[in-house]
Design a protein around this motif. Structure first.
Motif, PDB file in Angstrom:
ATOM      1  N   PRO A  90       0.811  -1.221   0.000  1.00  0.00           N
ATOM      2  CA  PRO A  90       0.000   0.000   0.000  1.00  0.00           C
ATOM      3  C   PRO A  90       0.837   1.261   0.000  1.00  0.00           C
ATOM      4  O   PRO A  90       0.463   2.268  -0.587  1.00  0.00           O
ATOM      5  CB  PRO A  90      -0.841  -0.132   1.279  1.00  0.00           C
ATOM      6  CG  PRO A  90      -0.135  -1.137   2.129  1.00  0.00           C
ATOM      7  CD  PRO A  90       0.540  -2.073   1.178  1.00  0.00           C
ATOM      8  N   LEU A  91       2.005   1.222   0.675  1.00  0.00           N
ATOM      9  CA  LEU A  91       2.862   2.401   0.678  1.00  0.00           C
ATOM     10  C   LEU A  91       3.442   2.647  -0.709  1.00  0.00           C
ATOM     11  O   LEU A  91       3.575   3.785  -1.152  1.00  0.00           O
ATOM     12  CB  LEU A  91       3.979   2.228   1.709  1.00  0.00           C
ATOM     13  CG  LEU A  91       3.538   2.212   3.172  1.00  0.00           C
ATOM     14  CD1 LEU A  91       4.744   2.012   4.083  1.00  0.00           C
ATOM     15  CD2 LEU A  91       2.813   3.505   3.537  1.00  0.00           C
ATOM     16  N   GLU A  94       0.691   4.104  -2.802  1.00  0.00           N
ATOM     17  CA  GLU A  94       0.478   5.510  -2.450  1.00  0.00           C
ATOM     18  C   GLU A  94       1.531   6.395  -3.104  1.00  0.00           C
ATOM     19  O   GLU A  94       1.210   7.454  -3.666  1.00  0.00           O
ATOM     20  CB  GLU A  94       0.522   5.673  -0.928  1.00  0.00           C
ATOM     21  CG  GLU A  94       0.294   7.110  -0.468  1.00  0.00           C
ATOM     22  CD  GLU A  94       0.293   7.243   1.040  1.00  0.00           C
ATOM     23  OE1 GLU A  94      -0.026   8.338   1.536  1.00  0.00           O
ATOM     24  OE2 GLU A  94       0.612   6.249   1.736  1.00  0.00           O
ATOM     25  N   ARG A  98       0.839   9.185  -6.032  1.00  0.00           N
ATOM     26  CA  ARG A  98       1.155  10.583  -5.740  1.00  0.00           C
ATOM     27  C   ARG A  98       2.136  11.164  -6.750  1.00  0.00           C
ATOM     28  O   ARG A  98       2.025  12.336  -7.141  1.00  0.00           O
ATOM     29  CB  ARG A  98       1.728  10.690  -4.327  1.00  0.00           C
ATOM     30  CG  ARG A  98       1.990  12.139  -3.884  1.00  0.00           C
ATOM     31  CD  ARG A  98       2.531  12.212  -2.468  1.00  0.00           C
ATOM     32  NE  ARG A  98       3.868  11.634  -2.365  1.00  0.00           N
ATOM     33  CZ  ARG A  98       4.147  10.487  -1.782  1.00  0.00           C
ATOM     34  NH1 ARG A  98       3.172   9.768  -1.238  1.00  0.00           N
ATOM     35  NH2 ARG A  98       5.381  10.036  -1.721  1.00  0.00           N
ATOM     36  N   ARG A 108      -6.831   9.336  -7.125  1.00  0.00           N
ATOM     37  CA  ARG A 108      -5.737   8.943  -6.243  1.00  0.00           C
ATOM     38  C   ARG A 108      -6.249   8.603  -4.844  1.00  0.00           C
ATOM     39  O   ARG A 108      -5.921   7.554  -4.282  1.00  0.00           O
ATOM     40  CB  ARG A 108      -4.699  10.066  -6.173  1.00  0.00           C
ATOM     41  CG  ARG A 108      -3.512   9.749  -5.266  1.00  0.00           C
ATOM     42  CD  ARG A 108      -2.462  10.833  -5.350  1.00  0.00           C
ATOM     43  NE  ARG A 108      -2.943  12.119  -4.866  1.00  0.00           N
ATOM     44  CZ  ARG A 108      -3.019  13.222  -5.590  1.00  0.00           C
ATOM     45  NH1 ARG A 108      -2.651  13.208  -6.858  1.00  0.00           N
ATOM     46  NH2 ARG A 108      -3.461  14.355  -5.071  1.00  0.00           N
ATOM     47  N   GLU A 109      -7.072   9.475  -4.296  1.00  0.00           N
ATOM     48  CA  GLU A 109      -7.568   9.267  -2.934  1.00  0.00           C
ATOM     49  C   GLU A 109      -8.519   8.077  -2.861  1.00  0.00           C
ATOM     50  O   GLU A 109      -8.441   7.252  -1.939  1.00  0.00           O
ATOM     51  CB  GLU A 109      -8.272  10.537  -2.453  1.00  0.00           C
ATOM     52  CG  GLU A 109      -7.336  11.735  -2.296  1.00  0.00           C
ATOM     53  CD  GLU A 109      -8.099  13.035  -2.118  1.00  0.00           C
ATOM     54  OE1 GLU A 109      -9.344  12.985  -2.017  1.00  0.00           O
ATOM     55  OE2 GLU A 109      -7.454  14.095  -2.104  1.00  0.00           O
ATOM     56  N   LEU A 112      -6.686   4.556  -3.517  1.00  0.00           N
ATOM     57  CA  LEU A 112      -5.843   4.189  -2.376  1.00  0.00           C
ATOM     58  C   LEU A 112      -6.688   3.788  -1.174  1.00  0.00           C
ATOM     59  O   LEU A 112      -6.422   2.774  -0.523  1.00  0.00           O
ATOM     60  CB  LEU A 112      -4.921   5.355  -2.013  1.00  0.00           C
ATOM     61  CG  LEU A 112      -3.947   5.086  -0.870  1.00  0.00           C
ATOM     62  CD1 LEU A 112      -3.011   3.944  -1.224  1.00  0.00           C
ATOM     63  CD2 LEU A 112      -3.157   6.344  -0.526  1.00  0.00           C
ATOM     64  N   THR A 113      -7.726   4.573  -0.876  1.00  0.00           N
ATOM     65  CA  THR A 113      -8.592   4.273   0.264  1.00  0.00           C
ATOM     66  C   THR A 113      -9.301   2.934   0.081  1.00  0.00           C
ATOM     67  O   THR A 113      -9.357   2.115   1.001  1.00  0.00           O
ATOM     68  CB  THR A 113      -9.632   5.387   0.453  1.00  0.00           C
ATOM     69  OG1 THR A 113      -8.955   6.630   0.704  1.00  0.00           O
ATOM     70  CG2 THR A 113     -10.554   5.079   1.625  1.00  0.00           C
ATOM     71  N   ARG A 116      -6.595  -0.059   0.045  1.00  0.00           N
ATOM     72  CA  ARG A 116      -6.014  -0.273   1.372  1.00  0.00           C
ATOM     73  C   ARG A 116      -7.047  -0.856   2.330  1.00  0.00           C
ATOM     74  O   ARG A 116      -6.754  -1.805   3.067  1.00  0.00           O
ATOM     75  CB  ARG A 116      -5.467   1.049   1.915  1.00  0.00           C
ATOM     76  CG  ARG A 116      -4.911   0.956   3.319  1.00  0.00           C
ATOM     77  CD  ARG A 116      -4.441   2.315   3.795  1.00  0.00           C
ATOM     78  NE  ARG A 116      -3.201   2.702   3.163  1.00  0.00           N
ATOM     79  CZ  ARG A 116      -2.721   3.958   3.171  1.00  0.00           C
ATOM     80  NH1 ARG A 116      -3.426   4.920   3.738  1.00  0.00           N
ATOM     81  NH2 ARG A 116      -1.553   4.230   2.610  1.00  0.00           N
ATOM     82  N   ASN A 150       1.811  -3.224  -7.795  1.00  0.00           N
ATOM     83  CA  ASN A 150       1.977  -3.191  -6.345  1.00  0.00           C
ATOM     84  C   ASN A 150       1.347  -4.385  -5.640  1.00  0.00           C
ATOM     85  O   ASN A 150       1.541  -4.557  -4.440  1.00  0.00           O
ATOM     86  CB  ASN A 150       1.404  -1.887  -5.785  1.00  0.00           C
ATOM     87  CG  ASN A 150       2.324  -0.705  -6.011  1.00  0.00           C
ATOM     88  OD1 ASN A 150       3.273  -0.495  -5.272  1.00  0.00           O
ATOM     89  ND2 ASN A 150       2.065   0.060  -7.060  1.00  0.00           N
TER      90      ASN A 150
END
Length: 364
Positions: A90-91, A94, A98, A108-109, A112-113, A116, A150
């Protein structure tokens, strides 16, 4: 009986070779750097300096892991892993979203939300379904690729990732019954092979209603067979141009009213986007059980890209090829694109699509 077995040293040698700069760049320093304070590059100012090294490390690491997996499978077949899964990062996702995704703060938000939150569930009872909407070239396939990279060591090439393109894999409606069987079989076999699977359905607005219906069992809530067992995880990504026009219209009106792009939120786009999807007469996607029964978890809008975003895409294309560039070259590439509407000429009609081909005009 094997004696004195040692892992060969050539992967390490290969890793060192991959880390060396190309011969043509020896003694000439690093690649040109974008001007300081470049638009949207503030948070990623150090990215150009180490992007090439990072890509070499990633490639070398993937190659060494792949080699060791093949080698160990030959020597110790009983302990050989049968899938290509890698631990979720997840990192890493992110950071990729970004730094590498431009002009898409909402996507993006949300991505990721959603990703994750799903990956952190101990026993998910439903597949995660995300539907990406927007014009061509705005980053839908790019984000799908980043998610695959990822989640799996081999990215889109992993056996646990399957990509279906409506007009390529399901071109003839008269064969929809056959396609249904093939799709269901492919999903089932992949889930049997991998604990964590990713299915990407491109041109989702062109999928036959029968194919969307065939996906229902895979997106519905499932009662776990063994509450104590680790539940399998499945992510479905639907990529579609459907809703792109209404997204652009809303964004244009807000920008003309004085809003900044980053102030635009889901509350401005979600009602109109969902209405456009449901009311569309050109596609059966909005009338499918997936939408009507709320089996899609998130409808994610991809905003139209502006001139400044196209420049950033051009910069990334030069860097990915390890080519020198100038600010004038970035402007020239960006000016090659067609911008709409006719009066404002604000949005690139192709987003960042074909940028990598256009930089060929500026190569020595």
């Amino acid at each position: 009986m094997l004696r004195g077995l040692r892992s060969p040293l050539w992967p390490l040698v290969l890793l060192l070779l991959l880390l060396l700069p190309p011969p043509g760049t020896w003694g000439h320093g690093s690649r040109a750097r974008p001007r300081e304070g470049a638009e949207e590059a503030g948070s990623a100012g150090s990215w150009p300096a180490f992007q090439g090294l990072r890509e070499r490390l990633r490639a070398a690491g993937a190659l060494c892991r792949r080699y060791w997996a093949l080698f160990s499978c030959r020597v110790w077949p009983d302990g050989c892993r049968q899938d290509e899964e890698a631990p979720a990062r997840p990192l890493g996702l992110e950071a990729d979203l970004r730094v590498r995704l431009h002009g898409q703060h909402l996507a993006r938000e949300l991505v990721l939300t959603a990703a994750r939150g799903y990956l952190e569930l101990p026993r998910p009872d439903k597949a995660l379904a995300l539907s990406f909407h927007g014009w061509s070239g705005t980053g839908k396939n790019f984000v799908a690729r980043m998610l695959a990279e990822n989640l799996y060591r081999d990215g889109l090439r992993s056996d646990c990732v399957k990509v279906f393109i409506a007009t390529l894999h399901f071109p003839h409606h008269k064969y929809v019954d056959l396609y249904q069987e093939q799709l269901a079989s492919q999903i089932r076999k992949t889930q049997e092979h991998c604990h964590q699977t990713l299915f990407i359905l491109d041109e989702a607005e062109k999928l036959h209603p029968g194919l969307l219906e065939a996906l229902r069992p895979h997106l519905e809530h499932q009662a776990p067979e063994n509450p104590r067992a680790k539940s399998p995880r499945t992510i479905f990504l639907f990529l579609s141009n459907l809703g792109g026009n209404i997204i652009n219209e809303v964004v244009l009106n807000l920008l003309k009213a004085g809003w900044s792009r980053e102030e635009i939120g889901m509350e401005h786009l979600e009602p109109q986007l969902q209405a456009e999807i449901v009311e569309s007469t050109d596609s059966g996607f909005g009338h499918s059980c997936l939408v009507k029964e709320n089996l899609i978890d998130f409808f994610i809008p991809f905003l139209p890209l502006e001139y400044r975003h196209v420049r950033l895409c051009a910069r990334d294309a030069f860097l990915s090829q390890e080519f020198l560039y100038t600010e004038e070259a970035l402007d020239e590439v960006a000016k090659m694109m067609v911008y709409v509407p006719k009066e404002e000429q604000l949005f690139s009609s192709q987003g960042c699509k074909s940028i990598s081909q256009r930089i060929n005009y500026f190569l020595p």
